[in-house]
Every structure is written in structure tokens, then in C-alpha cells.
Design a protein around this motif. Structure first.
Motif, PDB file in Angstrom:
ATOM      1  N   VAL A  33       0.802  -1.271   0.003  1.00 30.37           N
ATOM      2  CA  VAL A  33      -0.010  -0.165   0.043  1.00 30.37           C
ATOM      3  C   VAL A  33       0.844   1.232   0.040  1.00 30.37           C
ATOM      4  N   ARG A  34       2.075   1.265   0.650  1.00 30.60           N
ATOM      5  CA  ARG A  34       2.909   2.548   0.853  1.00 30.60           C
ATOM      6  C   ARG A  34       3.868   2.701  -0.256  1.00 30.60           C
ATOM      7  N   THR A  35       4.024   1.616  -1.045  1.00 29.56           N
ATOM      8  CA  THR A  35       4.906   1.807  -1.948  1.00 29.56           C
ATOM      9  C   THR A  35       4.417   1.697  -3.614  1.00 29.56           C
ATOM     10  N   ALA A  36       3.155   1.250  -3.661  1.00 22.37           N
ATOM     11  CA  ALA A  36       2.463   1.013  -4.863  1.00 22.37           C
ATOM     12  C   ALA A  36       2.389   2.279  -5.671  1.00 22.37           C
ATOM     13  N   ARG A  37       2.470   2.423  -6.924  1.00 24.08           N
ATOM     14  CA  ARG A  37       1.929   3.647  -7.615  1.00 24.08           C
ATOM     15  C   ARG A  37       0.714   3.495  -8.002  1.00 24.08           C
ATOM     16  N   SER A  38      -0.041   2.627  -8.527  1.00 22.90           N
ATOM     17  CA  SER A  38      -1.352   2.721  -8.930  1.00 22.90           C
ATOM     18  C   SER A  38      -2.222   2.983  -7.559  1.00 22.90           C
ATOM     19  N   PRO A  39      -3.362   3.600  -8.107  1.00 23.23           N
ATOM     20  CA  PRO A  39      -4.569   3.870  -6.935  1.00 23.23           C
ATOM     21  C   PRO A  39      -5.242   2.424  -6.540  1.00 23.23           C
ATOM     22  N   ILE A  40      -5.077   1.781  -7.677  1.00 22.42           N
ATOM     23  CA  ILE A  40      -5.850   0.566  -7.521  1.00 22.42           C
ATOM     24  C   ILE A  40      -5.249  -0.489  -6.470  1.00 22.42           C
ATOM     25  N   PHE A  41      -3.961  -0.182  -6.328  1.00 24.88           N
ATOM     26  CA  PHE A  41      -3.509  -0.748  -4.920  1.00 24.88           C
ATOM     27  C   PHE A  41      -3.338   0.234  -3.972  1.00 24.88           C
ATOM     28  N   SER A  42      -2.636   1.435  -3.985  1.00 28.02           N
ATOM     29  CA  SER A  42      -2.395   2.341  -2.907  1.00 28.02           C
ATOM     30  C   SER A  42      -3.914   2.580  -2.240  1.00 28.02           C
ATOM     31  N   GLN A  43      -4.941   2.845  -3.121  1.00 23.50           N
ATOM     32  CA  GLN A  43      -6.251   3.240  -2.432  1.00 23.50           C
ATOM     33  C   GLN A  43      -7.189   2.103  -2.447  1.00 23.50           C
ATOM     34  N   ALA A  44      -7.221   1.349  -3.506  1.00 18.84           N
ATOM     35  CA  ALA A  44      -8.507   0.342  -3.571  1.00 18.84           C
ATOM     36  C   ALA A  44      -7.964  -0.975  -2.667  1.00 18.84           C
ATOM     37  N   HIS A  45      -6.671  -1.041  -2.753  1.00 12.86           N
ATOM     38  CA  HIS A  45      -6.028  -2.470  -1.949  1.00 12.86           C
ATOM     39  C   HIS A  45      -6.661  -3.745  -2.834  1.00 12.86           C
ATOM     40  N   ASP A  46      -6.386  -3.661  -4.272  1.00 10.56           N
ATOM     41  CA  ASP A  46      -6.842  -4.875  -4.963  1.00 10.56           C
ATOM     42  C   ASP A  46      -5.715  -5.806  -5.182  1.00 10.56           C
ATOM     43  N   PHE A  47      -5.294  -6.218  -4.152  1.00 10.60           N
ATOM     44  CA  PHE A  47      -4.131  -7.276  -4.141  1.00 10.60           C
ATOM     45  C   PHE A  47      -4.304  -8.245  -2.950  1.00 10.60           C
ATOM     46  N   THR A  48      -3.478  -9.339  -2.812  1.00 13.85           N
ATOM     47  CA  THR A  48      -3.531 -10.195  -1.844  1.00 13.85           C
ATOM     48  C   THR A  48      -2.160 -10.874  -1.558  1.00 13.85           C
TER      49      THR A  48
END
Length: 592
Positions: A33-48
Motif C-alpha cells: 500500500v505504501r509503495t505501489a504507484r497505482s491507486p488500484i493498490f494504494s487506494q483500493a487494495h486490489d491485491f492479496t
């Protein structure tokens, strides 16, 4: 694992080891969350983030969304299969393909880092993340006009992205050439690599602390404990055969009913989930892969039973799945599948819930509404009229409502059912800073939630201006038919609706699925609502009044759905419960 290890494992150390692994998974998520560039990760958390043992079974999946991690073992075991004898310290693997590499759909890329202690492979530390763009026929990873996987983006078998500590620059360049947003992909891959590096270091530290042999024994013990907990939960359900079904009203190209049918057999603390009778795979991109179907089934069971049951591959080892090849739940290689993590996963989860609702009615859950938000892509305004950088904007703020359960109203607005709330909804202000958009409205919908003793989630009223010419990729599964079913006398949630307008033109009805190029314009939506639980006439009057004050239930709906007569203006600060409720008329309407 052997019975000896299970029975002799120190239960305190077993619990501590599980907690350590879960904590490592969560730490990996914090790094992402703290290092990803895309909002889909840093904002939406679409990862596991998840952790597998040396045999590829997932032992921890404490951070992220269940549709990713439930099938994580398929990816881990594909690595062990394809690179047997060729896995070394400082290697890092990359994959996404559903058939060749155990993926669920193409946008979800898995970075997997092997962990060695004393020269022995002890773990695979993984991050599965939905990339912003991977090529294909439409920006933003979702091509609603796709009829085959080759129209959906780049397919990746199990690959070594890093070999003996060195990045394969040729492969790295190949990946960046196959995306419309290479700056985002490069930064996001770096974040994924960083998160798995932190995870691998911490797993290695744990194994070193315990000793390799004992650590691996505890990894096995964690899985065995989870299997026992889920088995015990199933043993409390009466043995029998329970059936459920769920439909979609379209195949992405035309309106026609598409059915997922399931037969759940529970016997002796085990369950068999049989999809025989499910409709054949379709032309559109809502076909499920084997890994994704397993994830969806596991999500249904995990959310239905005691939340204290651990969530790892041991939990689901007591569940057998029958998914006929060539059906919606096990599409043949080459089928379009990009939408499968959302739809048909939603239908799978609902069908299983409906069967389990019969098996254990005291735990019955109402249906979540099917979301309607899509993707808009274009170019940012450049200097002096020049074209700016490409952007991909996900309309996540138009999320739908969840179903109610006994003791709790449905969440008013939440990410897809397959995420169980793990997909977060970003702030409108953040999106306005990042994209050429302006929000006119983002508020909870009135009368969207299914009425019940416990009300379904309302959905949202959403209105956004897109300030550039753009390609609209529509994913409106929940449009124009009700999808959040009620239980125990609760009502269905409202259907969704969406309109688009180009320039100052008149609003037109948005399609369920498809692509449309438009100039600067506007998108408005009312997302669908979740189902209610229990008889609406049993809902406490105070709760109806409070919903009325909050703008979630209208005066008319309070009367016709809940039997509560309210007078005055809900925005009036003097509209107290005693002043607003006509007790005599209400009692007459609610009389048994």
C-alpha cells in the motif's frame, strides 16, 4: 501431515506460528500500500499477500481479498511443477495464465519469492495483484467485447522474472511494452517485489528461530488444525443434499438467462460441491477458471461459518469440488475469462449460500447486490493542448450494497462480493486530484436496500463528470434486474440504473456490457441494493425513523414496506422520534 505431528504439536506454539505468518502477510500488505504507484493498490487494495509451504499449500492469507488467495495454491504448485529442480535462492517468479500457470484471470499477476533456510526450500511468499492495464482490446484490463482470452491481454506462464538475484531486463521490457501505462506497471511491480522481499526475510527468520524441521511440522499442523475446525463446523450441519442456483440475465452480448446450479452434499464433516447442471461456457468474458471457481466456493464457505475458523488451504481440504469441463465454472482453454473473479464468482457464491441457507437456516445470509461500476480510459490534458499521459479510471465509488444478516444491516456500499469488503472504496477528493474527473454527487441511495428486520445495504447515488474524451468500458451486471435476494421474509434490494451523457446532450441508458467512445461527458448511476433479512414489519420503529432521518428510507417506503407512519420533514432538527411517528396508525399497520 502425520497424526503424530498433529497430536504432539505444542498448541501454544502452533497458534503463535499461525499468528506470526498472518502478521507477515499483513506486513507485506502494508509495504504494498505504501509503495505501489497505482491507486488500484494504494487506494483500493486490489491485491492479496499469501504464504505457501514447500508443497505449495497456502498456510496464511491474512491480508487481501479471498477471491485472490483461495486459489493461491494453484499458482504456487504450478511453480513447483514447472521449475522442479530449478528453484534457487534469490529467484523470483511471475505468472498469470489460468490454464498454464494456475491463475484465476489475466489481470491478476502473481509475484512469488521462494524462501530457503539451510539450503532447503521452506516457503513461497506471494503477492497477487490486479494490474491497471495488461494490453488487450480495451484499456483497464477489462474488455467486455472479448470472446477469447487472446483479446484480454498478455498471457504469462510461470516465468523467472529475477534469476539468481538479477532482473531479467529483456522480460521486464517485454512486460512494459504490453501495457498502456508502463510507468504504473513498473512502479507496481517494484512494490510487489518489495513486499515479497520483506515477507521472505520474515518467514526465513521465523523458520530459523524454530528450526527447519519443527517449523515445517508446525506449518503442517496449522493446516491440520484448520481442517479440523472446518470439519467440526460441517459436522454440526445435518447430513444431507442441499441445492442452490443463481442466474445472470445476459451473456455480455444479449439478454438470456445463464444459470449456475450447485448440489452441496454434507456428510461426516465433509462437503462435496457439485456444479453438474450448470450452463455451458458462454461467448462473453464471464467464464470461470478452475482456480477461480475453487476460490469462489471457499469464499462462500468461509463467509458462512464461524469467522474464527482459520483461513488457509487446510480449511478447505474437507471440501471436494466437481466442476464439469466446458461449463461456466470450468471453461476450456482459450475462453474469455477476465470478468470471472467478479461475475461468475458472484453467482457461484450466491448459489452455494442458497444451498447452505437450507442446511443451516440459523446462519442464513441475504444476497449482495451485483456491482455496476466500469472503467473510463483516456489521456490527461497536456500542456498547450498536447496529449497528456494515458489514464485508467475505475468507477469504484459506484459500489453496490451488501445483504443483511441476523443482527446487522447490510453494508450500504462495499466492493464486490468476492472481496468480502477487502476491496476498499477510495475518497472522491483523491480521485479528483489524480484524474481529470469532477464529482457532483456521491451519497447513499434512498430506498435501495431490501426491506427487512435487518435492512439490506442501500447502494449509492453517483454522479461524475469526465473532462476528457474517453473510452467507456461498461460492466453493468447489476443494471435493470434485482440481484440482492432477501431471506426469512426480507425483500430484494433495488436494481441498478446508469446513464451517460456526452457533452450537453441528453442522457442515454448505459449498456450492461460493451465499449463506447465519447467526448467529455457525464456518468450518473444508482447502484443496486442488498437483500433484507427477516420480516420488515419486525424492524424496530426507531431504526426505521433513523433511516428516514438519514435519507435512506423515504416516507412512502416507511409506510408501505415497514408499516411505519412518519410525518413532518426528516431534515427538521425537531423531527424527534416521538414527534415524527404516528403511533396509532403505525400500530394498526403492524398489527399481526
Amino acid at each position: 501431515m502425520s497424526a503424530t505431528v498433529t497430536n504432539t504439536a505444542d498448541p501454544v506454539l502452533l497458534a503463535l506460528t499461525q499468528n506470526r505468518l498472518d502478521h507477515i502477510s499483513q506486513q507485506m500488505g502494508h509495504v504494498m500500500v505504501r509503495t505501489a504507484r497505482s491507486p488500484i493498490f494504494s487506494q483500493a487494495h486490489d491485491f492479496t499477500c499469501f504464504i505457501a509451504g514447500p508443497d505449495g499449500r497456502v498456510t496464511a492469507q491474512a491480508d487481501g481479498i479471498p477471491i485472490h488467495s483461495g486459489g493461491g495454491g494453484f499458482a504456487a504448485r504450478a511453480i513447483l511443477r514447472d521449475f522442479a529442480g530449478d528453484i534457487a535462492d534469490d529467484d523470483v517468479f511471475l505468472l498469470n495464465d489460468p490454464w498454464a500457470a494456475g491463475g484465476n484471470h489475466l489481470p491478476d499477476w502473481v509475484i512469488a519469492r521462494p524462501v530457503f533456510v539451510e539450503g532447503r526450500l521452506v516457503s513461497l511468499v506471494c503477492n497477487r495483484a490486479h494490474q491497471s492495464d495488461i494490453g488487450g482490446g480495451a484499456a483497464g484490463t477489462y474488455n467486455p467485447e472479448a470472446t477469447e482470452v487472446w483479446q484480454e491481454g498478455v498471457r504469462l506462464p510461470v516465468l523467472k522474472l529475477i534469476e539468481a538475484g538479477k532482473v531479467r531486463r529483456d522480460l521486464w521490457k517485454l512486460l512494459l511494452l504490453n501495457t498502456r501505462t508502463p510507468d504504473l506497471l513498473e512502479g507496481d511491480l517494484g512494490a510487489m517485489l518489495g513486499s515479497t522481499k520483506i515477507g521472505a526475510e520474515q518467514v526465513a527468520g521465523l523458520v530459523t528461530e524454530l528450526g527447519v524441521g519443527q517449523a515445517l511440522g508446525y506449518f503442517d499442523g496449522i493446516l491440520a488444525h484448520a481442517a479440523g475446525r472446518m470439519g467440526a463446523a460441517l459436522a454440526e450441519v445435518p447430513d444431507g443434499v442441499y441445492e442452490g442456483e443463481e442466474r445472470s440475465d445476459n451473456d455480455c452480448f444479449e439478454l438470456r438467462d445463464i444459470w449456475v446450479r450447485v448440489r452441496v452434499t454434507i456428510a461426516g464433516g465433509r462437503a462435496t460441491v457439485d456444479f453438474t447442471g450448470t450452463d455451458p461456457q458462454i461467448r462473453g468474458f464471464k467464464n470461470s477458471t478452475v482456480a477461480n471457481t475453487h476460490s469462489a466456493v471457499y469464499t462462500a464457505f468461509a463467509s458462512f461459518f464461524d469467522p474464527a475458523i482459520p483461513r488457509n488451504e487446510g480449511t478447505f481440504s474437507v471440501i471436494d469440488i466437481v466442476a464439469p469441463e466446458g461449463s461456466l465454472v470450468n471453461a476450456r482453454e482459450g475462453a474469455a475469462t477476465t470478468m470471472d473473479t467478479v461475475f461468475v464468482a458472484h453467482e457461484i457464491i450466491h448459489a452455494v449460500w442458497k444451498a447452505l441457507n437450507q442446511a443451516a437456516p440459523d446462519r442464513a445470509a441475504a444476497g449482495w447486490a451485483k456491482n455496476i461500476f466500469g472503467v473510463t480510459s483516456g489521456r490527461e490534458p497536456g500542456a498547450e493542448g498536447a496529449e497528456g499521459r494515458p489514464y485508467v479510471f475505475y468507477h469504484g465509488l459506484a459500489a453496490a450494497g451488501a445483504g443483511a444478516v441476523e443482527g446487522r444491516d447490510g453494508f450500504n456500499q462495499i466492493g464486490h462480493l468476492c472481496t468480502l469488503g477487502g476491496l476498499t472504496i477510495s475518497n472522491a477528493e483523491t480521485y479528483e486530484r489524480l484524474y481529470p474527473v469532477h464529482f457532483n454527487r456521491q451519497e447513499l441511495r434512498c430506498d435501495g436496500g431490501g426491506a427487512g428486520q435487518w435492512r439490506g445495504g442501500t447502494g449509492a447515488h453517483y454522479d461524475v463528470e469526465i473532462n476528457t474524451p474517453a473510452l467507456y468500458s461498461f460492466r453493468g451486471e447489476g443494471l435493470r434486474y434485482r440481484t440482492g435476494f432477501g431471506v426469512k421474509g426480507g425483500d430484494w434490494g433495488a436494481a441498478g440504473e446508469m446513464h451517460v451523457r456526452e457533452g450537453e446532450g441528453a442522457p442515454v441508458l448505459a449498456p450492461k456490457f460493451g465499449l463506447r467512445r465519447m467526448g467529455a461527458g457525464r456518468l450518473t448511476a444508482r447502484s443496486p441494493g442488498g437483500g433484507g433479512w427477516g420480516d420488515p414489519l419486525s424492524r424496530p420503529v426507531e431504526r426505521v425513523w433513523r433511516d428516514w432521518r438519514d435519507g435512506l428510507v423515504s416516507t412512502e417506503a416507511a409506510r408501505t414496506r415497514y408499516g411505519v407512519i412518519l410525518t413532518g420533514d426528516p431534515d427538521d432538527p425537531e423531527a424527534t422520534l416521538a414527534a415524527a411517528v404516528d403511533e396509532t396508525a403505525t400500530a394498526a399497520l403492524r398489527k399481526p
